[in-house]
Design a protein around this motif. Structure first.
Motif, PDB file in Angstrom:
ATOM      1  N   ASN A 109       0.829  -1.209   0.000  1.00 46.98           N
ATOM      2  CA  ASN A 109       0.000   0.000   0.000  1.00 46.98           C
ATOM      3  C   ASN A 109       0.862   1.257   0.000  1.00 46.98           C
ATOM      4  N   GLU A 110       1.923   1.245   0.799  1.00 47.56           N
ATOM      5  CA  GLU A 110       2.824   2.406   0.858  1.00 47.56           C
ATOM      6  C   GLU A 110       3.456   2.683  -0.499  1.00 47.56           C
ATOM      7  N   GLU A 111       3.886   1.625  -1.170  1.00 46.51           N
ATOM      8  CA  GLU A 111       4.510   1.795  -2.479  1.00 46.51           C
ATOM      9  C   GLU A 111       3.498   2.260  -3.521  1.00 46.51           C
ATOM     10  N   ALA A 112       2.259   1.758  -3.427  1.00 49.38           N
ATOM     11  CA  ALA A 112       1.215   2.147  -4.383  1.00 49.38           C
ATOM     12  C   ALA A 112       0.885   3.630  -4.271  1.00 49.38           C
ATOM     13  N   ARG A 113       1.013   4.186  -3.059  1.00 49.01           N
ATOM     14  CA  ARG A 113       0.701   5.606  -2.837  1.00 49.01           C
ATOM     15  C   ARG A 113       1.826   6.519  -3.326  1.00 49.01           C
ATOM     16  N   ALA A 114       3.041   5.980  -3.404  1.00 49.73           N
ATOM     17  CA  ALA A 114       4.210   6.808  -3.724  1.00 49.73           C
ATOM     18  C   ALA A 114       4.407   6.931  -5.228  1.00 49.73           C
ATOM     19  N   GLU A 115       5.147   7.922  -5.614  1.00 53.75           N
ATOM     20  CA  GLU A 115       5.496   8.123  -7.035  1.00 53.75           C
ATOM     21  C   GLU A 115       7.012   8.112  -7.157  1.00 53.75           C
ATOM     22  N   ARG A 116       7.606   6.997  -6.728  1.00 53.23           N
ATOM     23  CA  ARG A 116       9.048   6.905  -6.748  1.00 53.23           C
ATOM     24  C   ARG A 116       9.532   6.141  -7.968  1.00 53.23           C
ATOM     25  N   PRO A 117      10.780   6.382  -8.387  1.00 53.46           N
ATOM     26  CA  PRO A 117      11.321   5.640  -9.530  1.00 53.46           C
ATOM     27  C   PRO A 117      11.266   4.139  -9.278  1.00 53.46           C
TER      28      PRO A 117
END
Length: 311
Positions: free
Chosen positions: A148-156
């Motif tokens: 969930n944390e990764e889905a919310r982020a816009e990281r490379p």
């Protein structure tokens, strides 16, 4: 040595299509939209899942559930079940939704959906349990939170990380289900120390001219004991499972553009004509037609269904 469960998950090509945090105040009730494979991890509180044709399923803090589809699924508060019309989730901030009346929340859960990019996902999913429930699975809850944390982020590299996290989540869920005692099928077979050896050999060396005697020898069992035990734990005869697994691989190779002759050789057929006949019998199309046209709809009871193969 090839790990069959890892191989099946890799062929499914899972992707995270949706993930969110849900808070709730009892009583509440919601019907999740029909979006495909659904998972939920309970962070706080108690839930009751109602599925058509099944007894209500109670989940508490730390529990994890994975369903292949959300048809006729209803999620209710566990302590004070709601009555009347299902609630509509209200988005209180990006990626966070609330159920029930405004006020002190007593339930928190991470939920999400995954999609399988494989054309033959239904066939592959039939190798896995229809329902996975893991009680107190701290590792699974951590993985869901990371997803969930990764889905919310816009990281490379976001999409690559999501894909890998989801693969790990599914493997961990199915592995835990196997350890806890799944229905007859691949997971239960892999939980049997003797049968697991034979299953790994089948998955790792599909070109080998396997016989029942050779597979029984790998499992260090007599032919009769091996065959009976395989049927009991996996759900079908060993050679039937092997045939259908070879067809799964053949479909994947054909999708990747290999010729019919190359595919036949890669799954253990010395004659292209023999492979074509076996493929058509299992899939309902010739290898050439399968490679060129739209894929057949896989359904329970059809010639392309692996439900009989494992679980």
């Amino acid at each position: 040595m090839i790990d069959p469960l890892t191989q099946v998950i890799a062929l499914l090509q899972p992707s995270a299509s949706f993930s969110k945090l849900v808070t709730a105040t009892s009583p509440f009730s919601v019907r999740p939209p029909k979006r495909g494979p659904f998972y939920a991890a309970v962070l706080e509180g108690d839930l009751e899942l109602r599925l058509s044709g099944r007894l209500p399923l109670h989940l508490g803090k730390g529990d994890f559930v994975l369903l292949p589809a959300t048809d006729d699924l209803e999620v209710r508060s566990g302590t004070h079940p709601a009555v009347g019309m299902p609630d509509e989730p209200v988005e209180i901030r990006p990626g966070v939704f609330h159920l029930g009346a405004a006020g002190a929340e007593d339930t928190r859960m991470m939920i999400g959906y995954c999609a399988f990019r494989s054309d033959d996902a239904l066939l592959l999913v039939s190798l896995l349990p229809e329902l996975v429930v893991v009680r107190g699975g701290r590792r699974l809850t951590t993985l869901v939170e990371l997803l969930n944390e990764e889905a919310r982020a816009e990281r490379p590299g976001r999409d690559a990380v999501l894909a890998r996290l989801l693969e790990v989540l599914l493997i961990e869920a199915f592995r835990s289900a196997g350890e806890l005692g799944a229905a007859p099928g691949l997971l239960r077979g892999l939980s049997d120390e003797r049968l697991a050896v034979a299953l790994r050999r089948m998955h790792g060396e599909p070109t080998r001219a396997w016989t029942l005697t050779a597979l029984a020898r790998e499992a260090a069992l007599s032919r009769t004991v091996f065959c009976d035990r395989f049927r009991q734990e996996v759900g079908v005869a060993p050679m039937t499972y092997l045939l259908r697994w070879r067809m799964v691989l053949a479909m994947d190779f054909l999708r990747r553009g290999l010729s019919v002759g190359e595919v036949a050789a890669r799954i253990g057929y010395s004659a292209q004509s023999t492979f074509s006949t076996a493929f058509a019998r299992q899939v309902g199309l010739s290898p050439t037609a399968y490679a060129r046209g739209p894929k057949p709809v896989l359904s329970n009871g059809g010639t392309t269904d692996l439900q009989a193969a494992a679980p």
